[in-house]
Design an enzyme around this catalytic site. Structure first.
Site, mmCIF file in Angstrom:
data_model
loop_
_atom_site.group_PDB
_atom_site.id
_atom_site.type_symbol
_atom_site.label_atom_id
_atom_site.label_comp_id
_atom_site.label_asym_id
_atom_site.label_seq_id
_atom_site.Cartn_x
_atom_site.Cartn_y
_atom_site.Cartn_z
ATOM 1 N N ASP A 50 6.517 -26.833 12.973
ATOM 2 C CA ASP A 50 6.655 -27.882 13.978
ATOM 3 C C ASP A 50 6.708 -29.243 13.310
ATOM 4 O OD1 ASP A 50 6.680 -26.119 16.045
ATOM 5 O OD2 ASP A 50 4.567 -26.367 16.562
ATOM 6 N N TRP A 62 3.992 -20.720 12.622
ATOM 7 C CA TRP A 62 4.130 -19.354 13.126
ATOM 8 C C TRP A 62 5.312 -18.725 12.400
ATOM 9 C CZ3 TRP A 62 7.284 -15.801 15.564
ATOM 10 C CH2 TRP A 62 6.638 -14.740 16.207
#
Lengths: 189, 120
Positions: free
Chosen positions: A134, A115
């Site tokens: 992540d 993101w």
């Protein structure tokens, strides 16, 4: 009691209770009562094993971790939620989990799907493009949970929503989420 | 100058709405596309399709150009007609492996018309 206060509310209650008890005793056996009781006990002990309850417990743990993270108010501290690069973060800080703000802890790998948002650096007044990659491969870190979500959209606007598990997918299938990094990929100006 | 003036007037609104207005095509690519399609547009094998050939190929035909603006990622992107046209033209110049010299650049008017067209 009935003789003393005949006709009162109390004796009415007594009579009702007696009728109920006697009819219950005549209709049910001791075994059925014991069986029901055991059923309730087993059900009550099994309830915390359900995923809903475990989810709530994890949420409570997350809130405690969030308080821990927010306690450190420092715009330049990579282990604090207030760190300027974390303006849109939603997850555990890798800097608190054995990695750094840009690198994954040992034993985890960085998801290439990510993101991306922008954050204003108060030091130079410039807005930077930040990628929240992540780290995947170990269960949730559990330390320094931050949820700032600047420019995040609700899930019904999926193009700019960050509430996905970015560790899921083909090459990272079934690999658990561990923590989040925040990498500067350019200037937004 | 006009752009700077508009930027100043809109700055407050943009901060509140989180709008993509005013960003360069490169930054809009980063904010709207790059998270999945990756820095060079190649995506990720088996998960995210590459744009490096598909964008130019779709842009060759009328039906393809209409289909393109209705692809989920593009249709849901928070971009004006002007910003989307600029972004697609920038991608065709920068993140592309196909010949594009014969292609007609996208304009805001074209994007607006194609966005208003329902897919067959």
């Amino acid at each position: 009691m009935r003789r003393l206060r005949r006709g009162s509310t109390m004796s009415g209650l007594d009579g009702w209770t007696e009728t109920l008890t006697r009819s219950l005793a005549s209709r049910t056996s001791r075994r059925s009562v014991l069986g029901g009781l055991v059923g309730w006990l087993l059900g009550a002990t099994a309830l915390p094993l359900l995923p809903v309850v475990r989810g709530q417990a994890a949420e409570a743990q997350g809130q405690a971790a969030e308080a821990q993270g927010q306690a450190k108010e420092a715009v330049n501290d990579p282990t604090a939620c207030a760190y300027w690069r974390y303006c849109a973060i939603d997850g555990y800080l890798c800097a608190c989990c054995g990695g750094s703000q840009t690198t994954c802890p040992p034993g985890t790998s960085m998801s290439p799907i990510t993101w991306i948002g922008t954050c204003l650096n108060p030091a130079d007044g410039v807005r930077y493009v930040v990628s929240y990659n992540d780290c995947c491969g170990k269960s949730s870190c559990g330390r320094c949970y931050c949820n700032r979500n600047e420019d995040d959209t609700p899930l019904f606007q999926p193009g700019r929503a960050n509430d996905y598990n970015w560790c899921s997918g083909d090459s990272q299938a079934n690999i658990p989420y561990h923590c989040s990094t925040s990498r500067i990929v350019g200037s937004a100006e | 100058m006009k752009r700077a003036l508009a930027g100043g007037v809109l700055a407050g609104a943009a901060l509140v709405a989180g709008s993509a207005a005013g960003y360069s095509p490169e930054v809009n690519y980063a904010l709207q596309c790059r998270g999945c399609h990756s820095e060079n547009g190649a995506g990720e094998r088996g998960r995210v399709p590459s744009v490096r050939r598909a964008l130019a190929r779709l842009s060759r035909t009328e039906a393809g150009r209409t289909r393109l603006v209705h692809l989920p990622g593009i249709a849901q992107a928070d971009l004006s007609d002007e910003d989307l046209a600029a972004l697609l033209n920038w991608m065709l110049r920068t993140l592309n492996d196909e010949p594009v010299s014969h292609l007609k650049p996208y304009t805001a008017v074209e994007i607006g018309a194609r966005r208003a067209t329902r897919l067959p």
